[in-house]
Design a protein around this motif. Sequence first.
Motif, short mmCIF file in Angstrom:
data_model
loop_
_atom_site.label_atom_id
_atom_site.label_comp_id
_atom_site.label_asym_id
_atom_site.label_seq_id
_atom_site.Cartn_x
_atom_site.Cartn_y
_atom_site.Cartn_z
N ARG A 43 51.92 42.13 56.56
CA ARG A 43 53.05 41.48 55.45
C ARG A 43 51.21 41.10 54.00
NH1 ARG A 43 56.32 38.39 58.99
NH2 ARG A 43 58.22 39.02 58.17
N ASN A 44 50.37 40.93 54.93
CA ASN A 44 48.99 40.03 54.30
C ASN A 44 47.59 41.73 53.79
OD1 ASN A 44 49.70 37.21 53.43
ND2 ASN A 44 49.07 37.23 55.90
N GLY A 45 48.66 42.39 54.46
CA GLY A 45 47.64 43.87 53.64
C GLY A 45 46.41 44.12 55.17
N ASN A 46 47.16 44.22 56.15
CA ASN A 46 45.77 44.36 56.59
C ASN A 46 45.97 45.94 57.74
OD1 ASN A 46 44.93 44.59 59.62
ND2 ASN A 46 44.38 42.48 59.78
N SER A 47 45.59 46.88 57.24
CA SER A 47 45.39 47.87 57.08
C SER A 47 45.97 48.32 58.81
CB SER A 47 44.83 48.74 56.98
OG SER A 47 45.22 48.77 55.54
N ALA A 48 44.68 47.77 59.54
CA ALA A 48 44.67 47.89 60.86
C ALA A 48 46.18 47.35 62.12
CB ALA A 48 43.20 46.30 61.85
N ALA A 49 45.91 46.33 61.47
CA ALA A 49 47.52 45.98 62.21
C ALA A 49 48.72 46.93 62.25
CB ALA A 49 47.96 44.88 61.92
N ALA A 50 48.74 47.28 61.37
CA ALA A 50 50.30 48.50 60.13
C ALA A 50 49.41 49.79 61.67
CB ALA A 50 49.60 48.85 58.93
N LEU A 51 48.14 50.04 61.55
CA LEU A 51 47.99 50.71 62.34
C LEU A 51 48.28 51.27 63.60
CD1 LEU A 51 45.24 52.44 60.62
CD2 LEU A 51 47.11 53.27 60.11
N GLN A 52 48.20 49.82 64.38
CA GLN A 52 48.13 49.61 65.44
C GLN A 52 49.70 49.44 65.73
OE1 GLN A 52 48.70 45.69 66.69
NE2 GLN A 52 49.86 46.31 68.55
N LEU A 53 50.69 48.91 64.91
CA LEU A 53 51.72 48.59 65.16
C LEU A 53 52.50 49.90 65.54
CD1 LEU A 53 53.77 46.88 66.09
CD2 LEU A 53 54.27 46.06 64.33
N THR A 54 52.27 50.16 64.37
CA THR A 54 52.89 51.79 63.74
C THR A 54 53.18 52.53 64.76
OG1 THR A 54 53.08 51.96 60.73
CG2 THR A 54 53.22 53.55 62.48
N GLY A 55 51.68 53.15 65.71
CA GLY A 55 51.18 54.06 66.43
C GLY A 55 51.71 53.86 67.70
N THR A 56 52.00 52.20 68.39
CA THR A 56 52.08 51.95 69.30
C THR A 56 54.14 52.17 69.07
OG1 THR A 56 50.75 50.40 69.86
CG2 THR A 56 52.94 49.83 70.15
N PHE A 57 54.50 51.60 68.13
CA PHE A 57 55.92 52.31 68.26
C PHE A 57 56.56 53.83 68.02
CE2 PHE A 57 60.10 53.77 65.48
CZ PHE A 57 60.94 52.66 66.51
N LEU A 58 55.58 54.47 68.03
CA LEU A 58 56.36 56.01 68.36
C LEU A 58 55.19 56.74 69.45
CD1 LEU A 58 53.84 57.19 64.94
CD2 LEU A 58 56.61 57.68 64.59
N GLY A 59 54.35 55.49 69.78
CA GLY A 59 54.13 55.79 71.31
C GLY A 59 55.68 55.15 72.00
N LEU A 123 50.43 56.05 70.87
CA LEU A 123 50.82 56.79 70.94
C LEU A 123 50.90 58.02 71.90
CD1 LEU A 123 52.63 59.38 68.30
CD2 LEU A 123 50.52 59.70 67.23
N GLY A 124 49.52 58.63 72.17
CA GLY A 124 48.77 59.73 73.16
C GLY A 124 49.68 59.09 74.62
N ILE A 125 49.89 58.04 75.40
CA ILE A 125 49.87 58.05 76.24
C ILE A 125 51.91 57.86 75.63
CG2 ILE A 125 50.98 56.02 77.57
CD1 ILE A 125 48.06 56.98 78.34
N GLY A 126 52.07 57.45 74.91
CA GLY A 126 53.68 58.30 74.47
C GLY A 126 54.08 59.46 75.03
N LEU A 127 53.52 60.46 74.36
CA LEU A 127 53.92 62.04 73.84
C LEU A 127 53.32 61.99 75.88
CD1 LEU A 127 51.64 62.80 71.71
CD2 LEU A 127 53.76 63.46 71.54
N LEU A 128 52.16 61.68 76.52
CA LEU A 128 52.67 62.30 77.91
C LEU A 128 53.71 61.60 78.68
CD1 LEU A 128 48.92 61.32 78.91
CD2 LEU A 128 49.63 62.93 78.24
N GLN A 129 54.19 60.09 78.47
CA GLN A 129 55.29 60.02 79.01
C GLN A 129 56.69 60.64 78.68
OE1 GLN A 129 56.44 55.82 79.24
NE2 GLN A 129 55.28 55.12 77.06
N ALA A 130 56.69 60.91 76.96
CA ALA A 130 57.81 62.09 77.08
C ALA A 130 57.87 63.61 77.64
CB ALA A 130 57.98 61.91 75.44
N ALA A 131 56.32 63.72 77.64
CA ALA A 131 56.83 65.04 78.75
C ALA A 131 57.15 64.69 80.58
CB ALA A 131 55.04 65.83 78.82
N CYS A 132 56.81 63.76 80.19
CA CYS A 132 57.10 63.55 82.11
C CYS A 132 59.08 63.26 82.13
CB CYS A 132 56.06 62.14 82.42
SG CYS A 132 54.73 62.44 82.72
#
Length: 135
Positions: A43-59, A123-132
């Motif tokens: 909410r305060n414009g922190n791109s690092a947090a946005a990237l972290q949460l987005t990648g984790t959610f996609l994972g 995200l990378g671990i999520g891709l591996l999970q998806a394959a398994c």
Amino acid sequence: MFGYFTAALPHFLAYFGAALLLAAAFLTIYVQLTPHRELDLIRNGNSAAALQLTGTFLGFALPVATIIGNSVSIPDMLMWGVVAAVVQLLVFVVIARLLFRGISARISDGCTSSGVFVGGMGLGIGLLQAACMVP
């Protein structure tokens, strides 16, 4: 064709609804367990947090999407979704508690590379999970 659509629509709605509830539960637990407050930071414009949460959610979402296509029932999908959630939580714990103990503070400070790293690992671990997660 319309008959197939009307017959399949309730199944779509049931799986989609269950997946949305699972995703909401995962995000709620995840943001409560991390030391930094991603939603406030975003909410305060922190791109690092946005990237972290987005990648984790996609994972998390990738393995769930894979298992939806391969599950035999909604309870089956939910069980594997819980596995995907636990793995994503473990990814953060391993990174933040074992590999890079100061990474949460760096994300709070807006260090984009830290957010990209955590989100990318999720995200990378999520891709591996998806394959398994296929029969």
